[in-house]
Design an enzyme around this catalytic site. Sequence first.
Site, PDB file in Angstrom:
ATOM      1  N   VAL A   1       0.836  -1.196   0.000  1.00  0.00           N
ATOM      2  CA  VAL A   1       0.000   0.000   0.000  1.00  0.00           C
ATOM      3  C   VAL A   1       0.874   1.250   0.000  1.00  0.00           C
ATOM      4  CG1 VAL A   1      -1.778   1.249   1.308  1.00  0.00           C
ATOM      5  CG2 VAL A   1      -1.717  -1.241   1.362  1.00  0.00           C
ATOM      6  N   CYS A   2       0.390   2.308  -0.663  1.00  0.00           N
ATOM      7  CA  CYS A   2       1.002   3.640  -0.560  1.00  0.00           C
ATOM      8  C   CYS A   2      -0.145   4.649  -0.592  1.00  0.00           C
ATOM      9  CB  CYS A   2       2.018   3.877  -1.677  1.00  0.00           C
ATOM     10  SG  CYS A   2       1.296   4.042  -3.321  1.00  0.00           S
ATOM     11  N   ALA A   3       0.139   5.874  -0.923  1.00  0.00           N
ATOM     12  CA  ALA A   3      -0.903   6.910  -0.928  1.00  0.00           C
ATOM     13  C   ALA A   3      -1.863   6.755  -2.103  1.00  0.00           C
ATOM     14  CB  ALA A   3      -0.270   8.299  -0.945  1.00  0.00           C
TER      15      ALA A   3
END
Length: 191
Positions: free
Chosen positions: A64-66
């Site tokens: 996951v990231c932004a």
Amino acid sequence: MTIAAIDPRQAKTRLHELVVIDVRTPGEFAGGHVPGALNIPLDQLDRALPDIRDAAERGEVLVVCASGARSEKACVQLAGKGIHTVTLSGGTGAWAAQGHELDRPLACDVKSAWSMDRQVRLTAGSLVLLGLALGEVVHPAFRLLSAGIAGGLVFSAVTNTCGMAAMLGKLPYNRPRKADLDATLARLRSL
């Protein structure tokens, strides 16, 4: 290379069976993350490879990231090392937009935890203004600074990469302390 992705609704229903790794900077992570996520910043993946490999052998790993760009990059990097992972489509932005809760550490001052894109916008805007002001007051050649930043932003959009974000990610407030990463890796080993 095609990276496997799952949308936030699927991830929410399967969260209990996924190992979630958030590859954002510690400051971004502290501002809100998918519940149960472990923070291993993108530039620390190589150090965490053995533990991520072990986790992927035990179950599915969700990265996951932004927005999904850095997590896709991480999935490609991990795939190159023979580790299968999936990315969260749209990242934590899409997760939150669908109404899913974000964990925020109690000790976190959310106002001080700026997302990387906000840091890039501030830095790029400041450099453009500086180039224009110095070009007006000191010498017109300083306007080339503004042109260089504009060119970098166009290149960033076309290639879906960001050199400025990579540089900002190396600043002390965007880096995990060694003890924090060691604790995160210990938690990853215990899952």
